[in-house]
Design a protein around this motif. Structure first.
Motif, PDB file in Angstrom:
ATOM      1  N   LEU A  29       0.836  -1.196   0.000  1.00 26.10           N
ATOM      2  CA  LEU A  29       0.000   0.000   0.000  1.00 26.10           C
ATOM      3  C   LEU A  29       0.871   1.246   0.000  1.00 26.10           C
ATOM      4  CD1 LEU A  29      -2.713  -0.967   2.662  1.00 26.10           C
ATOM      5  CD2 LEU A  29      -3.069  -0.735   0.202  1.00 26.10           C
ATOM      6  N   LEU A  30       0.457   2.237  -0.775  1.00 29.72           N
ATOM      7  CA  LEU A  30       1.102   3.539  -0.699  1.00 29.72           C
ATOM      8  C   LEU A  30       0.723   4.201   0.627  1.00 29.72           C
ATOM      9  CD1 LEU A  30       0.566   5.125  -4.246  1.00 29.72           C
ATOM     10  CD2 LEU A  30       2.595   3.953  -3.376  1.00 29.72           C
ATOM     11  N   PRO A  31       1.484   5.195   1.068  1.00 28.72           N
ATOM     12  CA  PRO A  31       1.044   5.978   2.236  1.00 28.72           C
ATOM     13  C   PRO A  31      -0.336   6.570   1.985  1.00 28.72           C
ATOM     14  CG  PRO A  31       3.330   6.479   1.693  1.00 28.72           C
ATOM     15  CD  PRO A  31       2.803   5.619   0.568  1.00 28.72           C
ATOM     16  N   THR A  32      -1.031   6.889   3.039  1.00 25.45           N
ATOM     17  CA  THR A  32      -2.362   7.479   2.905  1.00 25.45           C
ATOM     18  C   THR A  32      -2.255   8.855   2.256  1.00 25.45           C
ATOM     19  OG1 THR A  32      -2.288   8.574   5.060  1.00 25.45           O
ATOM     20  CG2 THR A  32      -3.088   6.282   4.995  1.00 25.45           C
ATOM     21  N   GLU A  33      -3.394   9.379   1.814  1.00 26.53           N
ATOM     22  CA  GLU A  33      -3.399  10.704   1.201  1.00 26.53           C
ATOM     23  C   GLU A  33      -2.858  11.752   2.173  1.00 26.53           C
ATOM     24  OE1 GLU A  33      -7.190  11.757  -0.334  1.00 26.53           O
ATOM     25  OE2 GLU A  33      -7.074  10.383  -2.053  1.00 26.53           O
ATOM     26  N   ALA A  34      -3.270  11.644   3.445  1.00 21.61           N
ATOM     27  CA  ALA A  34      -2.810  12.605   4.446  1.00 21.61           C
ATOM     28  C   ALA A  34      -1.290  12.516   4.616  1.00 21.61           C
ATOM     29  CB  ALA A  34      -3.512  12.361   5.776  1.00 21.61           C
ATOM     30  N   GLU A  35      -0.770  11.291   4.605  1.00 24.11           N
ATOM     31  CA  GLU A  35       0.680  11.112   4.742  1.00 24.11           C
ATOM     32  C   GLU A  35       1.423  11.663   3.525  1.00 24.11           C
ATOM     33  OE1 GLU A  35       0.767   7.086   7.553  1.00 24.11           O
ATOM     34  OE2 GLU A  35       0.593   6.909   5.360  1.00 24.11           O
ATOM     35  N   LEU A  36       0.858  11.462   2.327  1.00 20.46           N
ATOM     36  CA  LEU A  36       1.485  11.992   1.117  1.00 20.46           C
ATOM     37  C   LEU A  36       1.434  13.516   1.089  1.00 20.46           C
ATOM     38  CD1 LEU A  36       0.193   9.407  -1.525  1.00 20.46           C
ATOM     39  CD2 LEU A  36       2.546   9.653  -0.696  1.00 20.46           C
ATOM     40  N   GLU A  37       0.342  14.103   1.599  1.00 18.30           N
ATOM     41  CA  GLU A  37       0.251  15.563   1.692  1.00 18.30           C
ATOM     42  C   GLU A  37       1.394  16.110   2.538  1.00 18.30           C
ATOM     43  OE1 GLU A  37      -3.627  17.003   2.980  1.00 18.30           O
ATOM     44  OE2 GLU A  37      -4.530  15.223   2.063  1.00 18.30           O
ATOM     45  N   GLN A  38       1.641  15.465   3.681  1.00 17.67           N
ATOM     46  CA  GLN A  38       2.721  15.908   4.560  1.00 17.67           C
ATOM     47  C   GLN A  38       4.088  15.649   3.932  1.00 17.67           C
ATOM     48  OE1 GLN A  38       2.205  14.045   8.389  1.00 17.67           O
ATOM     49  NE2 GLN A  38       0.749  15.608   9.071  1.00 17.67           N
ATOM     50  N   LEU A  39       4.234  14.483   3.307  1.00 15.16           N
ATOM     51  CA  LEU A  39       5.521  14.102   2.721  1.00 15.16           C
ATOM     52  C   LEU A  39       5.964  15.088   1.640  1.00 15.16           C
ATOM     53  CD1 LEU A  39       7.806  11.992   2.462  1.00 15.16           C
ATOM     54  CD2 LEU A  39       6.358  10.765   0.826  1.00 15.16           C
ATOM     55  N   PHE A  40       5.008  15.495   0.785  1.00 18.87           N
ATOM     56  CA  PHE A  40       5.355  16.377  -0.335  1.00 18.87           C
ATOM     57  C   PHE A  40       5.008  17.849  -0.075  1.00 18.87           C
ATOM     58  CE2 PHE A  40       4.824  12.197  -2.421  1.00 18.87           C
ATOM     59  CZ  PHE A  40       6.059  12.105  -3.055  1.00 18.87           C
ATOM     60  N   ASP A  41       4.363  18.106   1.077  1.00 13.07           N
ATOM     61  CA  ASP A  41       3.945  19.470   1.432  1.00 13.07           C
ATOM     62  C   ASP A  41       3.078  20.077   0.336  1.00 13.07           C
ATOM     63  OD1 ASP A  41       3.719  21.772   2.924  1.00 13.07           O
ATOM     64  OD2 ASP A  41       5.583  22.665   2.172  1.00 13.07           O
ATOM     65  N   VAL A  42       2.032  19.323  -0.028  1.00 14.27           N
ATOM     66  CA  VAL A  42       1.114  19.745  -1.077  1.00 14.27           C
ATOM     67  C   VAL A  42      -0.319  19.570  -0.594  1.00 14.27           C
ATOM     68  CG1 VAL A  42       2.699  19.194  -2.959  1.00 14.27           C
ATOM     69  CG2 VAL A  42       1.114  17.439  -2.130  1.00 14.27           C
ATOM     70  N   SER A  43      -1.261  20.019  -1.407  1.00 13.05           N
ATOM     71  CA  SER A  43      -2.675  19.931  -1.037  1.00 13.05           C
ATOM     72  C   SER A  43      -3.244  18.549  -1.346  1.00 13.05           C
ATOM     73  CB  SER A  43      -3.478  20.979  -1.816  1.00 13.05           C
ATOM     74  OG  SER A  43      -3.494  20.646  -3.201  1.00 13.05           O
ATOM     75  N   LYS A  44      -4.423  18.301  -0.799  1.00 15.62           N
ATOM     76  CA  LYS A  44      -5.114  17.030  -1.036  1.00 15.62           C
ATOM     77  C   LYS A  44      -5.424  16.837  -2.518  1.00 15.62           C
ATOM     78  CE  LYS A  44      -8.230  15.903   1.970  1.00 15.62           C
ATOM     79  NZ  LYS A  44      -7.560  14.715   2.578  1.00 15.62           N
ATOM     80  N   ILE A  45      -5.848  17.895  -3.208  1.00 13.12           N
ATOM     81  CA  ILE A  45      -6.199  17.774  -4.621  1.00 13.12           C
ATOM     82  C   ILE A  45      -4.968  17.423  -5.455  1.00 13.12           C
ATOM     83  CG2 ILE A  45      -5.890  20.220  -5.111  1.00 13.12           C
ATOM     84  CD1 ILE A  45      -8.496  17.851  -6.678  1.00 13.12           C
ATOM     85  N   THR A  46      -3.802  17.946  -5.079  1.00 15.74           N
ATOM     86  CA  THR A  46      -2.563  17.609  -5.800  1.00 15.74           C
ATOM     87  C   THR A  46      -2.252  16.132  -5.648  1.00 15.74           C
ATOM     88  OG1 THR A  46      -1.643  19.835  -5.554  1.00 15.74           O
ATOM     89  CG2 THR A  46      -0.085  18.048  -5.951  1.00 15.74           C
ATOM     90  N   VAL A  47      -2.373  15.625  -4.432  1.00 19.40           N
ATOM     91  CA  VAL A  47      -2.126  14.192  -4.189  1.00 19.40           C
ATOM     92  C   VAL A  47      -3.118  13.350  -4.975  1.00 19.40           C
ATOM     93  CG1 VAL A  47      -2.264  12.354  -2.455  1.00 19.40           C
ATOM     94  CG2 VAL A  47      -1.053  14.483  -1.938  1.00 19.40           C
TER      95      VAL A  47
END
Length: 233
Positions: A29-47
């Motif tokens: 599994l990839l990291p969750t959307e929330a985790e990816l938002e933090q990892l890349f410092d981007v918005s939910k829509i970008t993820v």
């Protein structure tokens, strides 16, 4: 021409690179959307747009309540509905091995099909596949000069298409043609066979602009084992 930076494309590229290098193995599994938002410092829509892009390439699958699963680590997965022949052989219990015979920069003749596709100066990689320790496939890859700095070790340890992807060479289409050919003395020597004929496959790989970025010739000793194409339904 390099594309202008677009945030969701950059995020998708980094996740794809992490899939290719094994950070996210197939089936994980990839990291969750929330985790990816933090990892890349981007918005939910970008993820979400990045995940949608990877899903369209059939690299991942997103299921509500279950997360996003890695489906494949092939660089050109969407082009590969037919499983690779070496995968088929391995899945059939055959012992498949490969080794680089030669890596060099070469000048090709104007009457060569390689010249028509890639120009005068190319990188040539010669590779031999063995099947249960017997020579089986003799490959000659002709590649753009932009790969001239790729080392022999990298060609030995990494798949060709992953190397091309890592070096910014995008492929959107494969064109394969097959014919029965009379083996040359050199091909018989390399394949360690006295057979007169073999199967030849010529592949042209195309860029988004329709330019050939790979021209390869493979000769199979099909008396040792027939060529098989296995398709996913």
């Amino acid at each position: 021409m390099r594309r202008k930076s677009v945030l969701y494309l950059d995020v998708a590229d980094q996740i794809k690179a992490d899939i290719m290098n094994g950070t996210y193995p197939v089936g994980s599994l990839l990291p969750t959307e929330a985790e990816l938002e933090q990892l890349f410092d981007v918005s939910k829509i970008t993820v979400r747009r990045a995940i949608e892009l990877l899903s369209s390439e059939e690299l991942v699958e997103k299921k509500s309540g279950k997360g996003t699963t890695v489906l494949s680590n092939r660089p050109y997965n969407k082009l590969s509905k037919a499983g690779t022949f070496t995968e088929y052989l391995n899945d059939s219990g055959q012992k498949v091995a490969k080794k680089i015979l030669n890596l060099e920069k070469v000048t090709v003749r104007p009457d060569s099909p390689v010249y028509q596709c890639l120009g005068e100066e190319v990188v040539k990689v010669s590779r031999l596949y063995t099947l249960d320790n017997q020579p089986y496939i003799y490959f000659n890859y002709f590649l753009p000069n932009s790969l001239a700095d790729v080392s022999l070790e990298e060609f030995e340890n990494e798949s060709l298409y992953r190397l091309m992807d890592q070096n910014g060479i995008e492929i959107v289409k494969f064109e394969d043609s097959f014919q029965t050919v009379e083996l040359t003395t050199e091909q018989q020597r390399i394949l360690d066979t006295s057979e007169k004929n073999g199967l030849k496959r010529v592949r042209k790989s195309m860029s988004p602009l329709g330019k050939v970025v790979e021209y390869s010739e493979a000769v199979y000793n099909t008396v040792l084992y027939p060529y098989v194409i296995e398709y996913e339904a």
